[in-house]
Design a protein around this motif. Structure first.
Motif, PDB file in Angstrom:
ATOM      1  N   THR A   2       0.836  -1.206   0.000  1.00  0.00           N
ATOM      2  CA  THR A   2       0.000   0.000   0.000  1.00  0.00           C
ATOM      3  C   THR A   2       0.870   1.255   0.000  1.00  0.00           C
ATOM      4  O   THR A   2       1.870   1.327   0.713  1.00  0.00           O
ATOM      5  CB  THR A   2      -0.913   0.004   1.242  1.00  0.00           C
ATOM      6  N   ILE A   3       0.459   2.232  -0.793  1.00  0.00           N
ATOM      7  CA  ILE A   3       1.098   3.544  -0.819  1.00  0.00           C
ATOM      8  C   ILE A   3       0.143   4.514  -0.127  1.00  0.00           C
ATOM      9  O   ILE A   3      -1.027   4.612  -0.511  1.00  0.00           O
ATOM     10  CB  ILE A   3       1.327   4.040  -2.270  1.00  0.00           C
ATOM     11  N   ASP A  70      -0.804   0.454  -5.101  1.00  0.00           N
ATOM     12  CA  ASP A  70       0.571   0.403  -5.590  1.00  0.00           C
ATOM     13  C   ASP A  70       0.921   1.730  -6.264  1.00  0.00           C
ATOM     14  O   ASP A  70       0.058   2.589  -6.467  1.00  0.00           O
ATOM     15  CB  ASP A  70       0.768  -0.770  -6.560  1.00  0.00           C
ATOM     16  N   LYS A  71       2.198   1.870  -6.620  1.00  0.00           N
ATOM     17  CA  LYS A  71       2.698   3.111  -7.220  1.00  0.00           C
ATOM     18  C   LYS A  71       2.078   3.369  -8.594  1.00  0.00           C
ATOM     19  O   LYS A  71       1.754   4.505  -8.936  1.00  0.00           O
ATOM     20  CB  LYS A  71       4.223   3.053  -7.329  1.00  0.00           C
ATOM     21  N   MET A  74      -1.361   4.821  -8.110  1.00  0.00           N
ATOM     22  CA  MET A  74      -1.250   6.197  -7.624  1.00  0.00           C
ATOM     23  C   MET A  74      -0.884   7.140  -8.775  1.00  0.00           C
ATOM     24  O   MET A  74      -1.474   8.206  -8.921  1.00  0.00           O
ATOM     25  CB  MET A  74      -0.205   6.297  -6.513  1.00  0.00           C
ATOM     26  N   GLU A  75       0.067   6.748  -9.587  1.00  0.00           N
ATOM     27  CA  GLU A  75       0.475   7.584 -10.719  1.00  0.00           C
ATOM     28  C   GLU A  75      -0.662   7.742 -11.727  1.00  0.00           C
ATOM     29  O   GLU A  75      -0.847   8.818 -12.298  1.00  0.00           O
ATOM     30  CB  GLU A  75       1.728   7.007 -11.374  1.00  0.00           C
ATOM     31  N   LEU A 107       4.430  11.617   1.181  1.00  0.00           N
ATOM     32  CA  LEU A 107       4.425  10.173   1.014  1.00  0.00           C
ATOM     33  C   LEU A 107       4.788   9.593   2.374  1.00  0.00           C
ATOM     34  O   LEU A 107       5.763  10.019   2.999  1.00  0.00           O
ATOM     35  CB  LEU A 107       5.452   9.762  -0.042  1.00  0.00           C
ATOM     36  N   ASP A 109       5.966   6.758   5.074  1.00  0.00           N
ATOM     37  CA  ASP A 109       6.720   5.541   5.336  1.00  0.00           C
ATOM     38  C   ASP A 109       6.380   5.168   6.775  1.00  0.00           C
ATOM     39  O   ASP A 109       6.942   5.710   7.721  1.00  0.00           O
ATOM     40  CB  ASP A 109       8.212   5.812   5.169  1.00  0.00           C
TER      41      ASP A 109
END
Length: 125
Positions: A2-3, A70-71, A74-75, A107, A109
């Motif tokens: 997950t992002i 995922d990335k 998101m993009e 973002l 972490d």
């Protein structure tokens, strides 16, 4: 994996906290739900109230979180925001709601600590 994105927003000058929450939940969140649908897996608004001091221009009135699976997803979401109709809809409402100079997105972490169970409160004798 997950992002998570975390955004911090302050309300525009002249708007009360209650007016801000009301507009965000009735209008801006609906826009968010519409544009995030199919991309985000989670959309959370955490409205803040200063703790232990007066509300003298808080740094944040809301902390907003968005999760993506995922990335790539998101993009794709951010690419979809380039659509002129979507961009205009968001920008128009943001002007009514936010102090644009204070808007920040991060973002995340995330790291979590394992804590022991909470003990029951002690009863006075």
């Amino acid at each position: 994996m997950t992002i998570t994105l975390l955004s911090i927003f302050r309300r525009r000058a002249g708007m009360s906290h209650d007016e801000f929450v009301d507009h965000y939940e009735k209008i801006h969140a609906r826009i968010g739900e519409k544009v995030m649908s199919g991309y985000a897996t989670r959309y959370v608004r955490r409205f803040t109230t200063p703790f232990g001091r007066a509300d003298d221009g808080a740094e944040a009135d809301v902390v907003m979180e968005m999760d993506f699976p995922d990335k790539v997803t998101m993009e794709a979401f951010f690419a979809s925001l380039q659509d002129p109709e979507i961009a205009a809809m968001i920008a128009e409402d943001e002007k009514r709601l936010f102090d644009s100079a204070s808007m920040r997105t991060y973002l995340v972490d995330e790291r979590e600590s394992e804590l022991p169970p909470v003990l029951p409160p002690a009863h006075p004798s």
